[in-house]
Write a protein that holds these residues in place. Structure first.
Motif, PDB file in Angstrom:
ATOM      1  N   LEU A  12       0.829  -1.204   0.000  1.00 20.71           N
ATOM      2  CA  LEU A  12       0.000   0.000   0.000  1.00 20.71           C
ATOM      3  C   LEU A  12       0.869   1.262   0.000  1.00 20.71           C
ATOM      4  CD1 LEU A  12      -2.715  -1.254   2.465  1.00 20.71           C
ATOM      5  CD2 LEU A  12      -3.141  -0.537   0.099  1.00 20.71           C
ATOM      6  N   HIS A  13       1.934   1.235   0.758  1.00 24.77           N
ATOM      7  CA  HIS A  13       2.869   2.365   0.782  1.00 24.77           C
ATOM      8  C   HIS A  13       3.519   2.548  -0.595  1.00 24.77           C
ATOM      9  CE1 HIS A  13       5.772   5.241   2.249  1.00 24.77           C
ATOM     10  NE2 HIS A  13       6.731   4.489   1.722  1.00 24.77           N
ATOM     11  N   GLU A  14       3.920   1.459  -1.218  1.00 31.44           N
ATOM     12  CA  GLU A  14       4.539   1.521  -2.544  1.00 31.44           C
ATOM     13  C   GLU A  14       3.583   2.135  -3.566  1.00 31.44           C
ATOM     14  OE1 GLU A  14       5.258  -1.810  -5.838  1.00 31.44           O
ATOM     15  OE2 GLU A  14       6.597  -2.062  -4.122  1.00 31.44           O
ATOM     16  N   VAL A  15       2.335   1.722  -3.531  1.00 33.73           N
ATOM     17  CA  VAL A  15       1.347   2.238  -4.488  1.00 33.73           C
ATOM     18  C   VAL A  15       1.135   3.738  -4.266  1.00 33.73           C
ATOM     19  CG1 VAL A  15      -1.071   2.100  -5.236  1.00 33.73           C
ATOM     20  CG2 VAL A  15       0.234   0.005  -4.803  1.00 33.73           C
ATOM     21  N   ARG A  16       0.980   4.137  -3.020  1.00 35.52           N
ATOM     22  CA  ARG A  16       0.807   5.577  -2.736  1.00 35.52           C
ATOM     23  C   ARG A  16       2.008   6.370  -3.243  1.00 35.52           C
ATOM     24  NH1 ARG A  16      -0.571   3.508   2.306  1.00 35.52           N
ATOM     25  NH2 ARG A  16      -2.800   3.223   2.491  1.00 35.52           N
ATOM     26  N   SER A  17       3.194   5.859  -3.015  1.00 35.44           N
ATOM     27  CA  SER A  17       4.418   6.531  -3.459  1.00 35.44           C
ATOM     28  C   SER A  17       4.508   6.611  -4.981  1.00 35.44           C
ATOM     29  CB  SER A  17       5.659   5.807  -2.918  1.00 35.44           C
ATOM     30  OG  SER A  17       5.690   5.884  -1.520  1.00 35.44           O
ATOM     31  N   ALA A  18       4.061   5.581  -5.660  1.00 36.64           N
ATOM     32  CA  ALA A  18       4.112   5.567  -7.122  1.00 36.64           C
ATOM     33  C   ALA A  18       3.182   6.604  -7.733  1.00 36.64           C
ATOM     34  CB  ALA A  18       3.760   4.168  -7.642  1.00 36.64           C
ATOM     35  N   PHE A  19       2.069   6.892  -7.067  1.00 38.56           N
ATOM     36  CA  PHE A  19       1.094   7.842  -7.607  1.00 38.56           C
ATOM     37  C   PHE A  19       1.275   9.268  -7.086  1.00 38.56           C
ATOM     38  CE2 PHE A  19      -0.909   3.985  -8.925  1.00 38.56           C
ATOM     39  CZ  PHE A  19      -1.457   4.333 -10.141  1.00 38.56           C
ATOM     40  N   ARG A  20       2.050   9.435  -6.048  1.00 37.88           N
ATOM     41  CA  ARG A  20       2.226  10.773  -5.454  1.00 37.88           C
ATOM     42  C   ARG A  20       2.697  11.818  -6.478  1.00 37.88           C
ATOM     43  NH1 ARG A  20       4.939   9.299  -1.131  1.00 37.88           N
ATOM     44  NH2 ARG A  20       3.010   8.898  -0.033  1.00 37.88           N
ATOM     45  N   LYS A  34       3.872   7.860 -16.240  1.00 38.89           N
ATOM     46  CA  LYS A  34       4.825   7.082 -15.430  1.00 38.89           C
ATOM     47  C   LYS A  34       4.082   6.273 -14.362  1.00 38.89           C
ATOM     48  CE  LYS A  34       9.048   7.535 -12.761  1.00 38.89           C
ATOM     49  NZ  LYS A  34      10.045   8.432 -12.195  1.00 38.89           N
ATOM     50  N   ALA A  35       3.073   6.870 -13.761  1.00 41.22           N
ATOM     51  CA  ALA A  35       2.277   6.155 -12.756  1.00 41.22           C
ATOM     52  C   ALA A  35       1.560   4.970 -13.393  1.00 41.22           C
ATOM     53  CB  ALA A  35       1.282   7.100 -12.097  1.00 41.22           C
ATOM     54  N   VAL A  36       1.054   5.164 -14.600  1.00 43.52           N
ATOM     55  CA  VAL A  36       0.356   4.069 -15.283  1.00 43.52           C
ATOM     56  C   VAL A  36       1.346   2.984 -15.716  1.00 43.52           C
ATOM     57  CG1 VAL A  36      -1.006   3.480 -17.335  1.00 43.52           C
ATOM     58  CG2 VAL A  36      -1.655   5.424 -15.923  1.00 43.52           C
ATOM     59  N   THR A  37       2.562   3.375 -16.044  1.00 44.27           N
ATOM     60  CA  THR A  37       3.593   2.375 -16.350  1.00 44.27           C
ATOM     61  C   THR A  37       3.841   1.508 -15.116  1.00 44.27           C
ATOM     62  OG1 THR A  37       4.626   3.757 -18.029  1.00 44.27           O
ATOM     63  CG2 THR A  37       6.000   2.033 -17.044  1.00 44.27           C
ATOM     64  N   TYR A  38       3.948   2.148 -13.950  1.00 42.05           N
ATOM     65  CA  TYR A  38       4.073   1.391 -12.705  1.00 42.05           C
ATOM     66  C   TYR A  38       2.871   0.452 -12.553  1.00 42.05           C
ATOM     67  CZ  TYR A  38       3.306   0.187  -7.873  1.00 42.05           C
ATOM     68  OH  TYR A  38       3.015  -0.518  -6.733  1.00 42.05           O
ATOM     69  N   LEU A  39       1.693   0.994 -12.804  1.00 41.29           N
ATOM     70  CA  LEU A  39       0.463   0.225 -12.654  1.00 41.29           C
ATOM     71  C   LEU A  39       0.512  -1.031 -13.528  1.00 41.29           C
ATOM     72  CD1 LEU A  39      -2.311   0.670 -11.212  1.00 41.29           C
ATOM     73  CD2 LEU A  39      -3.110   1.655 -13.353  1.00 41.29           C
ATOM     74  N   ASN A 104      -6.368   3.359  -4.274  1.00 40.24           N
ATOM     75  CA  ASN A 104      -5.796   3.090  -2.951  1.00 40.24           C
ATOM     76  C   ASN A 104      -6.836   2.538  -1.990  1.00 40.24           C
ATOM     77  OD1 ASN A 104      -2.990   3.748  -3.141  1.00 40.24           O
ATOM     78  ND2 ASN A 104      -3.563   5.896  -3.308  1.00 40.24           N
ATOM     79  N   VAL A 105      -8.018   3.119  -1.995  1.00 41.67           N
ATOM     80  CA  VAL A 105      -9.097   2.650  -1.121  1.00 41.67           C
ATOM     81  C   VAL A 105      -9.506   1.233  -1.521  1.00 41.67           C
ATOM     82  CG1 VAL A 105     -11.507   3.026  -0.446  1.00 41.67           C
ATOM     83  CG2 VAL A 105      -9.912   4.960  -0.542  1.00 41.67           C
TER      84      VAL A 105
END
Length: 129
Positions: A12-20, A34-39, A104-105
């Motif tokens: 959860l922390h990793e996901v929040r950090s990727a989208f911040r 870049k966030a969608v690439t992570y996704l 995130n939710v």
């Protein structure tokens, strides 16, 4: 031994950090891309692996715990699609950030449902080879 809830907390922390960065003031379409690439490259494979593992546990899980788990998984999948769609539109920055928070939710709900469903699973139930 690392527990599933502990792994979920880190995820959860990793996901929040990727989208911040994609949701920061002044974020660009490239930040969202870049966030969608992570996704696509990290989040989706991990989520699908968890979902497959949960599917393999269905036979030993209580039905009352399975239905909320599947529902939570479907919401995560829908949010992934929503974010992917919104990422490339300049005028959708605010909507993208809302969708990122919704993801995130949804992920929190998925993790909680899996943690509850798998809580009573014992190693002997898994028939490990």
């Amino acid at each position: 031994m690392t527990t599933l809830p502990a792994l979920h907390t880190l995820w959860l922390h990793e996901v929040r950090s990727a989208f911040r960065p994609a949701c920061a003031a002044g974020a660009t379409v490239w930040d969202r891309a870049k966030a969608v690439t992570y996704l696509r490259e990290r989040f989706v494979p991990r989520f699908r692996a968890e979902r497959e593992a949960a599917t393999n546990l269905v036979a030993i899980l209580q039905l009352a715990k399975v239905n909320p788990l599947w529902a939570a998984g479907d919401v995560v999948e829908a949010q992934v699609e929503r974010l992917t769609r919104l990422a490339t539109f300049h005028q959708k920055a605010d909507e993208f950030c809302t969708a990122a928070e919704d993801l995130n939710v949804a992920l929190e709900d998925w993790c909680a449902a899996l943690d509850v469903a798998a809580n009573q699973v014992r190693e002997s139930d898994l028939h490990l080879v």
